[in-house]
Scaffold this motif. Structure first.
Motif, PDB file in Angstrom:
ATOM      1  N   THR A  60      31.720  -5.351  11.548  1.00 46.03           N
ATOM      2  CA  THR A  60      31.765  -6.818  11.422  1.00 46.03           C
ATOM      3  C   THR A  60      31.842  -7.516  12.771  1.00 46.03           C
ATOM      4  O   THR A  60      31.840  -8.743  12.823  1.00 46.03           O
ATOM      5  CB  THR A  60      32.988  -7.232  10.578  1.00 46.03           C
ATOM      6  N   ASP A  61      31.919  -6.751  13.877  1.00 39.86           N
ATOM      7  CA  ASP A  61      32.057  -7.354  15.203  1.00 39.86           C
ATOM      8  C   ASP A  61      31.073  -6.678  16.165  1.00 39.86           C
ATOM      9  O   ASP A  61      31.306  -5.546  16.595  1.00 39.86           O
ATOM     10  CB  ASP A  61      33.491  -7.193  15.708  1.00 39.86           C
ATOM     11  N   ASP A  92      37.972  -0.894  18.136  1.00 39.70           N
ATOM     12  CA  ASP A  92      38.516  -1.408  16.881  1.00 39.70           C
ATOM     13  C   ASP A  92      38.754  -0.207  15.978  1.00 39.70           C
ATOM     14  O   ASP A  92      37.802   0.471  15.571  1.00 39.70           O
ATOM     15  CB  ASP A  92      37.533  -2.381  16.219  1.00 39.70           C
TER      16      ASP A  92
END
Length: 409
Positions: A60-61, A92
């Protein structure tokens, strides 16, 4: 090396720093307790699993590229066999008990090769230092804003480092290609030597820059004689290829006028003093008298040629060995020895890439060479050369280049 009384598995687990071992396919082979605690994973969740299956990048990033950067570093280490210290990375890490939830972590990794008995990279050692709390502490009261600034700076620096590494990789690849092309142009084209058949081979190192320092040379001399030499320049890439070309040409000229191989190497040693990068070069020169069935030779710090006699025995020509070129300040006559051979013998000259392996005594490599010659000794020169490379070089290629000359006498 295993030493009595030391449990290296226990040492690995007790190291306070986080460490993991991966295969060259990026599968976790082992991880110590510090690594498991830092990553919040159990041994079953790590060992035996692929890197990205254990620690995927946050989908998501787009700025979460830590694991991709780690993958690139590990692949560089596996290919080049050299240590790689990475820039500070943001990872992450997904909570193991909360799928889809990610925590921002900051790690400082160092990756290093672990070599196997064959000299090839067998494992990748991944050491990590956790610096997340340091990054957060630097945020102070305005922790959110400053942390975001630091994160942006970190991301920018990581991208810059990736770009620099990629440019270096491309530059190294271009240098390797040019050096190999230059070397191929300077090495003599194989041809018949009277009634004798000679096979020559050159195999560059795989996944490394230490190529283009090895050479071979063959020449017909008056009186039904053949001169054959191999040599190895210390260094790699274009500089080594250029030095190799100068030394090969000089020795090829010297042996045509010198009174034997020792005198030729003496002349080469004097010439090498004026060639930058020629110091510590090794070389061996042999002169074969086909009429009298004798072979004279002299070595400047080079592995000994192998003479496979017609009866199947192998003799290593090691009775005239002296230091490498430019290894001592004074001029001292080099030794020369002579041996007899019968028709049907085979002479093999080679550079150290054929027999030397990291963490292994060279005598082990020489025994492998002798065994291979004994088993394939009746083959023609071309077939024998192929068999030597196939059996003596590691399956994935060697970390050092290799030159080989095989002459049926």
């Amino acid at each position: 090396m295993t030493r009595p009384g030391i449990d290296y598995e226990a040492v690995f687990q007790a190291v306070p720093g986080a460490m993991a071992l991966l295969t060259t396919d990026l599968v976790y082979a082992d991880a110590n307790e510090a690594f498991l605690q830092m990553s919040g994973r159990t041994r079953d969740q790590v060992v035996g699993r692929y890197l990205f299956d254990v620690f995927p990048d946050n989908p998501t990033d787009p700025s979460a590229t830590g694991m991709r950067n780690l993958q690139a570093s590990l692949m560089r280490v596996a290919a080049a066999g050299e240590r790689d210290a990475m820039a500070l990375q943001r990872y992450d890490v997904e909570y193991p008990d909360r799928p889809g939830e990610w925590e921002k972590r900051y790690w400082s990794p160092v990756n290093a090769p672990v070599f196997g008995p064959d000299g090839q990279v067998a494992l990748l050692l991944h050491r990590v230092e956790e610096v997340t709390e340091l990054i957060r502490a630097r945020g102070g009261r305005n922790g959110g804003d400053r942390a975001r600034v630091l994160e942006a700076e970190l991301y920018t620096r990581a991208r810059e480092l990736q770009e620099v590494n990629e440019r270096l990789r491309r530059a190294h690849a271009r240098e390797r290609e040019v050096a190999l092309t230059l070397q191929a142009a300077m090495l003599p084209v194989p041809r018949a030597l009277g009634n004798h058949r000679a096979a020559v081979r050159y195999r560059p190192a795989v996944g490394a820059l230490n190529v283009c320092g090895d050479w071979y040379d063959l020449a017909e001399l008056p009186g039904d004689r053949i001169a054959v030499a191999v040599g190895d320049v210390v260094g790699h890439g274009l500089p080594a290829a250029c030095v190799m070309g100068q030394l090969r040409s000089a020795l090829s000229a010297a042996v045509r006028v010198a009174d034997g191989p020792a005198a030729a190497l003496e002349a080469l040693g004097l010439y090498a003093r004026d060639v930058d990068g020629a110091e510590s070069t090794t070389a061996v020169q042999a002169v074969i008298d086909c009429h009298n069935h004798t072979l004279a030779y002299s070595s400047a710090g080079h592995p000994p040629p192998a003479l496979l006699h017609a009866d199947g025995t192998v003799e290593f020509l090691d009775r005239a060995t002296d230091p490498p070129l430019d290894a001592r300040p004074e001029d001292v006559p080099r030794p020369q020895a002579e041996t007899a051979f019968a028709e049907g013998a085979t002479l093999v000259l080679y550079t150290d890439g054929l027999v030397e392996r990291r963490h292994e005594d060279i005598d082990t490599g020489l025994r492998r060479l002798a065994d291979c010659l004994t088993r394939h000794g009746r083959a023609d020169a071309e077939t024998l050369a192929d068999a030597l490379l196939a059996e003596l070089l590691p399956p994935g290629g060697n970390t050092d280049d290799t030159a080989l000359v095989v002459i049926r006498l």
